[in-house]
Structure formats: C-alpha cells, structure tokens
Enzyme design. Structure first.
Site, short mmCIF file in Angstrom:
data_model
loop_
_atom_site.label_atom_id
_atom_site.label_comp_id
_atom_site.label_asym_id
_atom_site.label_seq_id
_atom_site.Cartn_x
_atom_site.Cartn_y
_atom_site.Cartn_z
N SER A 70 24.14 65.24 -17.88
CA SER A 70 23.85 66.33 -16.96
C SER A 70 23.18 67.48 -17.71
O SER A 70 22.13 67.28 -18.31
CB SER A 70 25.15 66.75 -16.25
OG SER A 70 24.89 67.59 -15.16
N ASP A 90 22.85 60.66 -6.67
CA ASP A 90 22.79 61.91 -7.43
C ASP A 90 21.52 62.67 -7.06
O ASP A 90 20.42 62.09 -7.13
CB ASP A 90 22.78 61.57 -8.92
CG ASP A 90 22.81 62.78 -9.83
OD1 ASP A 90 22.80 63.92 -9.33
OD2 ASP A 90 22.82 62.58 -11.05
N HIS A 134 27.05 61.53 -9.21
CA HIS A 134 26.70 62.14 -10.50
C HIS A 134 27.75 61.92 -11.58
O HIS A 134 27.41 61.65 -12.74
CB HIS A 134 26.48 63.65 -10.26
CG HIS A 134 26.02 64.41 -11.46
ND1 HIS A 134 24.76 64.28 -11.98
CD2 HIS A 134 26.66 65.32 -12.24
CE1 HIS A 134 24.62 65.09 -13.02
NE2 HIS A 134 25.76 65.73 -13.20
#
Length: 320
Positions: free
Chosen positions: A161, A258, A288
């Site tokens: 991320s 995501d 995610h």
C-alpha cells in the site's frame, strides 16, 4: 498480468464482516487519534510465526533517530539476501508492530533478512518526510549491510500500500542517484497516483464497500500531501516519473476488489514497456488488506509469499 488461480471472494466477505463488527466501515475517521486506535485490521491477523530472531535498532535519520526492526530467518550469521520493508497504512497509520506477523512469515518464506522501517507518519510529518526516511534507511542498510547479516549484492526493497509507494520511490531514487544497486522491488497493492491524476476505473467502481474507500483515500491524501502541487511530484506519485528504465526487477501484487488495482497494474505495464523485468499477479476476489488476514484467509498470504520467494531468488541468482 496473471490472475490468481484461487478466488478469494469468500475470504473478503468474511474479513469485511469482522471489520464491520468492530466498527470499521471505511468512513473518514473523526481524527488521527481515532484512526490509530482502531483494532479492526489487527483482528484479521493470526498468531505471528516464530523466526530465528527479531531485533530493534536505530540509525541516523533525516530528522533524528530512525527506528528499524530486523527479522532474521536464521541465526548462523552468514550474509544472505536482504529486504528493506516499508509498511502500509496510508502514510498515517501502522508501523513494524502492525505488520509483525507478516514480516516474520516473509522472512521465513523467502529466507531474506527483513529490515522494517518505522518511517515518520503524516499528518504530523507530511510529504516528503516518509520518502526521506525510506531513502535514508535503504542507503544505510546497503552501506552497512554486513551489520545486518546481508549481502549488499542481494538487497531488495518491498512494501504494501503506502509502503509499496515508498518502495517504488526508493527504487527510483537509487537509480537516479547512482546507487545503491537493488536487485528487486516488491510492490503489494501499491498506490502510484493521487487525484486528480488517479482517475482510474477501479477507483471509480470500487470506491465503496471494500474497506479502502474513496473517502479514506481522500483523507490519506489530505494528511500526507496537503499541498496539491506535491501530488504530481514523482516522489509522491511514482507513476509520474518521466523515465522508468533501468529500475530493478519488480513483482507487483494487486487485489481484484481494490480501488488501487488499476494504477498498480498500469505502473507495472509502464515499467515493462521501459524494459524492466516485471511480474504482476492479481488476487481474484480479494480486497486491499486480505493478504494480511491470515486469521480469515491464510491462503492469500501464502500465495503472495510463494510468488515472492520465486521472484526474489530468481533476481539475485541471475545477478539482477
């Protein structure tokens, strides 16, 4: 881009139900304190596996001591491959502790010494603080690799991320600044663009319902890059770098549900077009954070780490 052979939709729904039961629905938090006190994500992780050793240290950073946590898969002391890791959390949340179980499993599976970087967080420290810390940590580990039982010729960067953003930027900075030479970059569900440039199909179609919402992404942007002009700086948005040639080999993991899916895959295609060795795996039906949810869907993390073991070994064996 290759699709996962598995379909993780069931795991996604179970994980989202656990998070919702703990009050996490992807809405904008009242403030940073509330966001950092949330335990919904932690509830998804199973017990952390054993690893040979975990040690804490600190190095000189751009704004004072920079904390590192070092995960060693063996205790023989022989130099081996190393991985400098940057955690996710929207540049606002998390730290080595939030990823403790995953980093232990990563060290064990890949047989890499994993060096987790506790970089400065926004909004207290907005862009480019995290980038400066990531760059400093990567250079320090490369320059003093033997102190970490790492072979400097087998050093890679990784992150998930926001941490994947930092890993991508660290790889770019190493290339443009003449080193250190990295053999690989691991980008798990990376954020590579900010609004208004981040106008992708997945950002539009998956903006609600899968934890990482458009609302949360906007809040992270306000915290980390409050100056809109910074959102087109390649150090904040690595997909906007004018030249991607000469970067280390890359493994990009995306999740089918995501909002960051498309920009991660677009960045992978752009690197490949620039001549970079890239492999992309999309986890079907995953949201995610599913790869961290070992309490719910351990197969997702197992798949990610098996691919990383293959790719990382291939990179340093081939002298990449």
């Amino acid at each position: 881009m290759e699709l996962s052979a598995a379909d993780y939709t069931e795991g996604t729904q179970s994980a989202l139900a656990v998070m919702a039961a703990r009050g996490q629905t992807g809405r904008r938090p009242a403030d940073v304190r509330q966001a950092r006190a949330d335990t919904a994500v932690a509830a998804l992780a199973g017990p952390p596996p054993s690893v040979a050793s975990v040690t804490a240290t600190a190095i000189p950073g751009p704004a004072g001591p920079l904390a590192l946590r070092v995960y060693r898969p063996t205790d023989d002391g022989a130099p081996g491959p190393g991985l400098v890791y940057f955690h996710g959390g929207g540049f606002v949340l998390g730290g080595p502790e939030s990823h403790n179980g995953a980093l232990r499993a990563l060290a064990n599976t890949t047989q890499h010494v994993v060096v987790a970087v506790d970089y400065r967080l926004a909004p207290e420290h907005p862009f480019p603080a995290a980038v400066l810390d990531a760059d400093a940590a990567t250079r320090h580990v490369a320059a003093r690799a033997e102190e970490f039982s790492i072979d400097p010729a087998r050093l890679s960067v990784a992150g998930d991320s926001a941490g994947a953003t930092l890993a991508a930027v660290a790889a770019q900075l190493c290339r443009t600044q003449g080193g250190p030479n990295l053999v690989h970059q691991v980008l798990i569900t990376p954020l590579t663009l900010w609004p208004p440039k981040a106008d992708t199909l997945s950002r539009r179609e998956l903006a609600d319902g899968y934890y990482l919402t458009g609302e949360l992404l906007d809040w992270y942007a306000e915290c980390y890059v409050p100056d809109v002009a910074d959102r087109t700086d390649p150090r904040a948005a690595p997909a906007l770098a004018p030249d991607l040639s000469g970067l280390p080999a890359a493994t990009v993991i995306t999740a089918g549900l995501d909002p960051l899916r498309n920009e991660g895959e677009q960045y992978a295609r752009a690197m490949r077009a620039a001549g970079v060795d890239v492999r992309v795996r999309r986890l079907r039906g995953a949201f995610h954070l599913l790869w961290l949810a070992t309490q719910i869907a351990p197969a997702a993390q197992a798949e990610v780490f098996a691919l990383l073991r293959e790719r990382l070994s291939s990179s340093w064996l081939n002298g990449r």
